[in-house]
Design a protein around this motif. Structure first.
Motif, PDB file in Angstrom:
ATOM      1  N   SER A 150     -13.743   2.694  -4.427  1.00 54.46           N
ATOM      2  CA  SER A 150     -13.838   3.671  -3.348  1.00 54.46           C
ATOM      3  C   SER A 150     -12.971   4.890  -3.606  1.00 54.46           C
ATOM      4  O   SER A 150     -11.864   4.767  -4.152  1.00 54.46           O
ATOM      5  N   VAL A 151     -13.475   6.031  -3.205  1.00 53.64           N
ATOM      6  CA  VAL A 151     -12.620   7.202  -3.083  1.00 53.64           C
ATOM      7  C   VAL A 151     -11.985   7.111  -1.704  1.00 53.64           C
ATOM      8  O   VAL A 151     -12.647   6.733  -0.737  1.00 53.64           O
ATOM      9  N   VAL A 152     -10.685   7.392  -1.626  1.00 54.61           N
ATOM     10  CA  VAL A 152      -9.972   7.148  -0.374  1.00 54.61           C
ATOM     11  C   VAL A 152      -9.098   8.342  -0.006  1.00 54.61           C
ATOM     12  O   VAL A 152      -8.652   9.107  -0.855  1.00 54.61           O
ATOM     13  N   ASP A 153      -8.846   8.456   1.294  1.00 53.34           N
ATOM     14  CA  ASP A 153      -7.975   9.518   1.793  1.00 53.34           C
ATOM     15  C   ASP A 153      -6.529   9.275   1.384  1.00 53.34           C
ATOM     16  O   ASP A 153      -5.825  10.181   0.952  1.00 53.34           O
ATOM     17  N   THR A 154      -6.079   8.032   1.575  1.00 49.10           N
ATOM     18  CA  THR A 154      -4.714   7.649   1.227  1.00 49.10           C
ATOM     19  C   THR A 154      -4.754   6.252   0.636  1.00 49.10           C
ATOM     20  O   THR A 154      -5.660   5.474   0.926  1.00 49.10           O
ATOM     21  N   PRO A 155      -3.775   5.892  -0.213  1.00 43.92           N
ATOM     22  CA  PRO A 155      -3.734   4.533  -0.748  1.00 43.92           C
ATOM     23  C   PRO A 155      -3.692   3.515   0.376  1.00 43.92           C
ATOM     24  O   PRO A 155      -3.028   3.724   1.394  1.00 43.92           O
ATOM     25  N   ALA A 156      -4.359   2.401   0.187  1.00 45.36           N
ATOM     26  CA  ALA A 156      -4.495   1.411   1.255  1.00 45.36           C
ATOM     27  C   ALA A 156      -3.162   0.890   1.748  1.00 45.36           C
ATOM     28  O   ALA A 156      -2.988   0.647   2.934  1.00 45.36           O
ATOM     29  N   TYR A 157      -2.184   0.692   0.834  1.00 45.11           N
ATOM     30  CA  TYR A 157      -0.942   0.096   1.292  1.00 45.11           C
ATOM     31  C   TYR A 157      -0.127   1.053   2.152  1.00 45.11           C
ATOM     32  O   TYR A 157       0.810   0.649   2.813  1.00 45.11           O
ATOM     33  N   GLU A 158      -0.453   2.353   2.180  1.00 41.95           N
ATOM     34  CA  GLU A 158       0.232   3.298   3.052  1.00 41.95           C
ATOM     35  C   GLU A 158      -0.494   3.445   4.387  1.00 41.95           C
ATOM     36  O   GLU A 158       0.013   4.077   5.306  1.00 41.95           O
ATOM     37  N   ASP A 159      -1.684   2.890   4.475  1.00 42.13           N
ATOM     38  CA  ASP A 159      -2.474   3.056   5.687  1.00 42.13           C
ATOM     39  C   ASP A 159      -1.829   2.320   6.853  1.00 42.13           C
ATOM     40  O   ASP A 159      -1.363   1.196   6.715  1.00 42.13           O
ATOM     41  N   THR A 160      -1.797   2.962   8.034  1.00 40.57           N
ATOM     42  CA  THR A 160      -1.108   2.361   9.172  1.00 40.57           C
ATOM     43  C   THR A 160      -1.751   1.061   9.614  1.00 40.57           C
ATOM     44  O   THR A 160      -1.075   0.158  10.089  1.00 40.57           O
ATOM     45  N   SER A 161      -3.063   0.908   9.455  1.00 39.62           N
ATOM     46  CA  SER A 161      -3.716  -0.332   9.868  1.00 39.62           C
ATOM     47  C   SER A 161      -3.282  -1.485   8.969  1.00 39.62           C
ATOM     48  O   SER A 161      -3.113  -2.608   9.432  1.00 39.62           O
ATOM     49  N   ILE A 162      -3.091  -1.227   7.678  1.00 37.06           N
ATOM     50  CA  ILE A 162      -2.597  -2.256   6.775  1.00 37.06           C
ATOM     51  C   ILE A 162      -1.160  -2.607   7.147  1.00 37.06           C
ATOM     52  O   ILE A 162      -0.772  -3.768   7.198  1.00 37.06           O
ATOM     53  N   TYR A 163      -0.351  -1.577   7.417  1.00 36.79           N
ATOM     54  CA  TYR A 163       1.037  -1.823   7.786  1.00 36.79           C
ATOM     55  C   TYR A 163       1.123  -2.629   9.075  1.00 36.79           C
ATOM     56  O   TYR A 163       1.921  -3.548   9.194  1.00 36.79           O
ATOM     57  N   ALA A 164       0.263  -2.288  10.032  1.00 35.81           N
ATOM     58  CA  ALA A 164       0.275  -3.013  11.304  1.00 35.81           C
ATOM     59  C   ALA A 164      -0.065  -4.472  11.088  1.00 35.81           C
ATOM     60  O   ALA A 164       0.529  -5.360  11.709  1.00 35.81           O
ATOM     61  N   ARG A 165      -1.023  -4.762  10.207  1.00 47.55           N
ATOM     62  CA  ARG A 165      -1.372  -6.153   9.943  1.00 47.55           C
ATOM     63  C   ARG A 165      -0.197  -6.877   9.302  1.00 47.55           C
ATOM     64  O   ARG A 165       0.042  -8.045   9.562  1.00 47.55           O
ATOM     65  N   SER A 166       0.545  -6.180   8.443  1.00 44.22           N
ATOM     66  CA  SER A 166       1.680  -6.829   7.792  1.00 44.22           C
ATOM     67  C   SER A 166       2.760  -7.192   8.799  1.00 44.22           C
ATOM     68  O   SER A 166       3.472  -8.174   8.628  1.00 44.22           O
ATOM     69  N   LEU A 167       2.885  -6.420   9.861  1.00 43.55           N
ATOM     70  CA  LEU A 167       3.899  -6.719  10.861  1.00 43.55           C
ATOM     71  C   LEU A 167       3.625  -8.040  11.559  1.00 43.55           C
ATOM     72  O   LEU A 167       4.547  -8.707  12.033  1.00 43.55           O
ATOM     73  N   GLU A 168       2.352  -8.440  11.626  1.00 44.47           N
ATOM     74  CA  GLU A 168       2.017  -9.703  12.260  1.00 44.47           C
ATOM     75  C   GLU A 168       2.592 -10.893  11.501  1.00 44.47           C
ATOM     76  O   GLU A 168       2.701 -11.986  12.034  1.00 44.47           O
ATOM     77  N   LEU A 169       2.984 -10.670  10.242  1.00 49.22           N
ATOM     78  CA  LEU A 169       3.504 -11.760   9.421  1.00 49.22           C
ATOM     79  C   LEU A 169       5.021 -11.847   9.459  1.00 49.22           C
ATOM     80  O   LEU A 169       5.618 -12.643   8.765  1.00 49.22           O
ATOM     81  N   ALA A 170       5.639 -11.000  10.284  1.00 51.85           N
ATOM     82  CA  ALA A 170       7.103 -10.944  10.301  1.00 51.85           C
ATOM     83  C   ALA A 170       7.723 -12.306  10.573  1.00 51.85           C
ATOM     84  O   ALA A 170       8.726 -12.681   9.977  1.00 51.85           O
ATOM     85  N   GLU A 171       7.126 -13.065  11.481  1.00 49.49           N
ATOM     86  CA  GLU A 171       7.694 -14.359  11.838  1.00 49.49           C
ATOM     87  C   GLU A 171       7.700 -15.302  10.644  1.00 49.49           C
ATOM     88  O   GLU A 171       8.670 -16.032  10.406  1.00 49.49           O
ATOM     89  N   ALA A 172       6.630 -15.268   9.858  1.00 45.33           N
ATOM     90  CA  ALA A 172       6.553 -16.148   8.688  1.00 45.33           C
ATOM     91  C   ALA A 172       7.588 -15.762   7.640  1.00 45.33           C
ATOM     92  O   ALA A 172       8.170 -16.621   6.985  1.00 45.33           O
ATOM     93  N   TRP A 173       7.836 -14.446   7.493  1.00 43.16           N
ATOM     94  CA  TRP A 173       8.789 -13.992   6.473  1.00 43.16           C
ATOM     95  C   TRP A 173      10.232 -14.119   6.944  1.00 43.16           C
ATOM     96  O   TRP A 173      11.149 -14.122   6.135  1.00 43.16           O
TER      97      TRP A 173
END
Length: 203
Positions: A150-173
């Protein structure tokens, strides 16, 4: 999952007989990047042999991995070619003279879009913890299937939706640990959780 490496790039080529040709790299080898964030994430890199045997029989070129914009090119009809070289996975695409194709070409030509990403699953990987580093390092040794580039606007790991999903794992980490002996299994569990959440899991 959707992955982005820091030096993914895409560029237009000078028109070849009035064709709209773009080239770039959807993946680069041995370029470690942080997936997620420093509080809860992991480092990832791709081995030079990772694409050996990967299923790339029918790979579409998309915009932001989504279907809102019709497919821009595809390996199946040879409008998209994928080549593995010493740097990584190189793409060459001839865009159709549809409005979507023209608009995308103009955006790339103007430098508004200059990054790439790809969606995949993993067949083999290695994970290690380096001394003095709290985050795991994941080396992808072999891909199972490449679903799209895909051509993308921004790298996926900087995308806020990806970051928001990662926050859901805070308890596990952030599980309390008492010794190094008990810490490792918990971190392994958290790593598996994170990878499954992002996709790109082993088959």
């Amino acid at each position: 999952r959707l992955a982005s490496i820091n030096d993914f790039s895409i560029e237009r080529r000078e028109e070849e007989e009035n064709k709209m040709i773009i080239e770039g790299y959807a993946s680069v080898f041995d370029s470690e990047t942080l997936i997620g964030c420093e509080e809860l994430g992991f480092y990832e890199s791709i081995d030079k042999s990772a694409f050996d045997g990967a299923d790339m029989r029918d790979v579409p070129l998309k915009y932001n991995h989504e279907n809102a914009v019709p497919i821009l090119a595809r390996t199946r009809n040879k409008s998209l070619t994928l080549t593995v070289d010493d740097k990584g996975l190189k793409i060459r695409a001839e865009l159709l003279d549809t409005q979507d194709g023209i608009d995308m070409y103009k955006r790339i030509k103007a430098g508004l879009i200059d990054k790439m990403s790809f969606a995949f699953t993993v067949a083999d990987e290695a994970v290690e913890y380096k001394k003095g580093d709290n985050l795991p390092h994941r080396k992808i040794k072999r891909f199972d299937r490449i679903f799209d580039v895909s051509v993308v606007d921004t790298p996926a790991y900087e995308d806020t939706s990806i970051y928001a999903r990662s926050l859901e794992l805070a308890e596990a980490w952030d599980k309390p640990v008492e010794t190094e002996e008990t810490r490792q299994p918990e971190r392994n569990f958290a790593l598996e959780t994170l990878i499954k959440k992002y996709g790109g899991s082993k088959q």
